[in-house]
Design a protein around this motif. Structure first.
Motif, mmCIF file in Angstrom:
data_model
loop_
_atom_site.group_PDB
_atom_site.id
_atom_site.type_symbol
_atom_site.label_atom_id
_atom_site.label_comp_id
_atom_site.label_asym_id
_atom_site.label_seq_id
_atom_site.Cartn_x
_atom_site.Cartn_y
_atom_site.Cartn_z
ATOM 1 N N SER A 25 -31.410 12.006 -28.748
ATOM 2 C CA SER A 25 -30.273 12.169 -27.731
ATOM 3 C C SER A 25 -30.416 11.376 -26.496
ATOM 4 O O SER A 25 -29.523 11.477 -25.777
ATOM 5 C CB SER A 25 -30.469 13.793 -27.380
ATOM 6 O OG SER A 25 -31.635 13.962 -26.916
ATOM 7 N N ASP A 26 -31.470 10.718 -26.192
ATOM 8 C CA ASP A 26 -31.638 10.164 -24.870
ATOM 9 C C ASP A 26 -31.079 8.259 -25.099
ATOM 10 O O ASP A 26 -31.759 7.490 -24.611
ATOM 11 C CB ASP A 26 -33.044 10.073 -24.533
ATOM 12 C CG ASP A 26 -34.082 9.535 -25.316
ATOM 13 O OD1 ASP A 26 -33.777 9.332 -26.707
ATOM 14 O OD2 ASP A 26 -35.252 9.132 -24.899
ATOM 15 N N ALA A 27 -30.171 8.176 -25.975
ATOM 16 C CA ALA A 27 -29.812 6.828 -26.092
ATOM 17 C C ALA A 27 -29.193 6.071 -25.200
ATOM 18 O O ALA A 27 -29.381 5.057 -25.087
ATOM 19 C CB ALA A 27 -28.646 6.825 -27.367
ATOM 20 N N ASP A 28 -28.511 6.813 -24.465
ATOM 21 C CA ASP A 28 -28.206 6.128 -23.023
ATOM 22 C C ASP A 28 -29.316 5.743 -22.069
ATOM 23 O O ASP A 28 -29.116 4.640 -21.587
ATOM 24 C CB ASP A 28 -27.133 7.179 -22.275
ATOM 25 C CG ASP A 28 -27.870 8.518 -21.972
ATOM 26 O OD1 ASP A 28 -28.824 8.775 -22.588
ATOM 27 O OD2 ASP A 28 -27.193 9.428 -21.082
ATOM 28 N N ASP A 29 -30.413 6.371 -22.221
ATOM 29 C CA ASP A 29 -31.444 6.076 -21.304
ATOM 30 C C ASP A 29 -32.148 4.556 -22.199
ATOM 31 O O ASP A 29 -32.689 3.797 -21.557
ATOM 32 C CB ASP A 29 -32.669 6.969 -21.305
ATOM 33 C CG ASP A 29 -32.163 8.170 -20.336
ATOM 34 O OD1 ASP A 29 -31.367 7.973 -19.607
ATOM 35 O OD2 ASP A 29 -32.723 9.276 -20.610
ATOM 36 N N LEU A 30 -32.300 4.867 -23.514
ATOM 37 C CA LEU A 30 -32.672 3.590 -24.175
ATOM 38 C C LEU A 30 -31.772 2.304 -23.939
ATOM 39 O O LEU A 30 -32.440 1.460 -23.714
ATOM 40 C CB LEU A 30 -32.837 3.871 -25.844
ATOM 41 C CG LEU A 30 -33.669 5.362 -26.092
ATOM 42 C CD1 LEU A 30 -33.395 5.377 -27.697
ATOM 43 C CD2 LEU A 30 -35.048 4.872 -25.927
ATOM 44 N N LEU A 31 -30.623 2.593 -24.080
ATOM 45 C CA LEU A 31 -29.802 1.260 -23.681
ATOM 46 C C LEU A 31 -29.714 0.828 -22.243
ATOM 47 O O LEU A 31 -29.987 -0.487 -22.063
ATOM 48 C CB LEU A 31 -28.289 1.609 -23.918
ATOM 49 C CG LEU A 31 -27.065 0.542 -23.779
ATOM 50 C CD1 LEU A 31 -27.564 -0.368 -24.560
ATOM 51 C CD2 LEU A 31 -25.864 1.318 -24.153
ATOM 52 N N GLN A 32 -29.974 1.672 -21.319
ATOM 53 C CA GLN A 32 -30.130 1.323 -19.969
ATOM 54 C C GLN A 32 -31.352 0.740 -19.889
ATOM 55 O O GLN A 32 -31.680 -0.534 -19.154
ATOM 56 C CB GLN A 32 -30.275 2.549 -19.055
ATOM 57 C CG GLN A 32 -30.268 2.199 -17.667
ATOM 58 C CD GLN A 32 -30.279 3.363 -16.734
ATOM 59 O OE1 GLN A 32 -30.137 4.258 -17.172
ATOM 60 N NE2 GLN A 32 -29.831 3.185 -15.534
ATOM 61 N N SER A 33 -32.620 0.952 -20.435
ATOM 62 C CA SER A 33 -33.738 0.515 -20.188
ATOM 63 C C SER A 33 -33.792 -0.986 -21.062
ATOM 64 O O SER A 33 -34.342 -1.897 -20.674
ATOM 65 C CB SER A 33 -35.039 1.234 -20.634
ATOM 66 O OG SER A 33 -34.886 1.325 -22.147
ATOM 67 N N PHE A 35 -31.338 -2.830 -21.314
ATOM 68 C CA PHE A 35 -30.254 -3.774 -20.390
ATOM 69 C C PHE A 35 -31.101 -4.138 -19.322
ATOM 70 O O PHE A 35 -30.914 -5.410 -18.953
ATOM 71 C CB PHE A 35 -29.157 -2.844 -20.022
ATOM 72 C CG PHE A 35 -28.063 -3.604 -19.213
ATOM 73 C CD1 PHE A 35 -27.340 -4.729 -19.844
ATOM 74 C CD2 PHE A 35 -27.808 -3.733 -17.920
ATOM 75 C CE1 PHE A 35 -26.170 -5.435 -19.363
ATOM 76 C CE2 PHE A 35 -27.092 -4.540 -17.321
ATOM 77 C CZ PHE A 35 -26.129 -5.252 -17.992
ATOM 78 N N LEU A 36 -31.896 -3.222 -18.731
ATOM 79 C CA LEU A 36 -32.945 -3.791 -17.586
ATOM 80 C C LEU A 36 -33.945 -4.677 -18.116
ATOM 81 O O LEU A 36 -33.991 -5.905 -17.420
ATOM 82 C CB LEU A 36 -33.680 -2.533 -17.139
ATOM 83 C CG LEU A 36 -32.844 -1.622 -16.306
ATOM 84 C CD1 LEU A 36 -33.669 -0.424 -15.892
ATOM 85 C CD2 LEU A 36 -32.366 -2.527 -14.906
ATOM 86 N N LYS A 37 -34.505 -4.634 -19.482
ATOM 87 C CA LYS A 37 -35.164 -5.877 -20.042
ATOM 88 C C LYS A 37 -34.499 -7.063 -20.074
ATOM 89 O O LYS A 37 -34.903 -8.123 -19.818
ATOM 90 C CB LYS A 37 -35.775 -5.367 -21.116
ATOM 91 C CG LYS A 37 -36.915 -4.436 -21.183
ATOM 92 C CD LYS A 37 -37.645 -4.238 -22.519
ATOM 93 C CE LYS A 37 -38.650 -3.461 -22.326
ATOM 94 N NZ LYS A 37 -39.108 -2.917 -23.818
ATOM 95 N N ALA A 56 -34.139 -3.855 -28.729
ATOM 96 C CA ALA A 56 -34.969 -3.781 -27.628
ATOM 97 C C ALA A 56 -34.821 -1.907 -27.314
ATOM 98 O O ALA A 56 -35.869 -1.081 -27.249
ATOM 99 C CB ALA A 56 -34.509 -4.157 -26.332
ATOM 100 N N ALA A 57 -33.761 -1.404 -27.603
ATOM 101 C CA ALA A 57 -33.388 0.028 -27.643
ATOM 102 C C ALA A 57 -34.145 0.825 -28.735
ATOM 103 O O ALA A 57 -34.778 1.830 -28.603
ATOM 104 C CB ALA A 57 -31.982 0.318 -27.515
#
Length: 160
Positions: A25-33, A35-37, A56-57
């Protein structure tokens, strides 16, 4: 505006792919991290940015699952740490051991060459007295005298 719409739909598609692959459910957080990488790296070196972001996600999701499975990290209060005995040497013991070792090394270096050779053949290479006598060309009695002379000298220097 069309660039913004395209970027929004790409982000949404990536988010859907990550949700499907990770089931989190935290896919948006995974994608954001992820993207930061990507931003920390040089994106010019990456051929397929979308594939990189998804991988990376997924890796971040695996790391997160591993952390959740192992449980949270708990920190111990200083109060509790003082009751845990230290089994290793104290800093003072370590310093004293180093001083004794330095004294031994200097004392061995101060020996005459023949005595030093005989002592090291016995203590370091583990040769017996007859083997040492044969190697250096002397009697076993002579080897015994060199070894005992060295042991007396080393004991005296260590006790001073």
């Amino acid at each position: 505006m069309s660039e913004w719409v395209r970027s929004q739909s790409s982000w949404s598609l990536l988010l859907l792919r990550i949700q499907r692959r990770t089931g989190r459910s935290d896919a948006d957080d995974l994608l954001q991290s992820a993207f930061l990488k990507l931003l920390e790296l040089k994106p010019g070196n990456i051929r397929n940015v979308e594939a990189y972001l998804v991988r990376a996600a997924q890796n971040a999701a695996c790391d997160s699952v591993r952390r959740e499975r192992n449980g949270p990290i708990s920190f111990v209060d200083d109060e509790h740490m003082q009751s845990v005995p230290c089994t290793g040497p104290t800093p003072v013991e370590t310093a004293m051991s180093r001083q004794r070792l330095d004294t031994l090394a200097r004392s061995i270096q101060d020996l005459d060459e023949r005595t030093k050779e005989i002592f090291l053949l016995h203590r370091i290479e583990g040769l017996s007295y007859p083997q040492i006598a044969e190697r250096v060309g002397c009697t076993v009695s002579n080897v015994e005298k060199h070894i005992s002379k060295t042991l007396v000298l080393l004991a005296k220097r260590l006790l001073d």
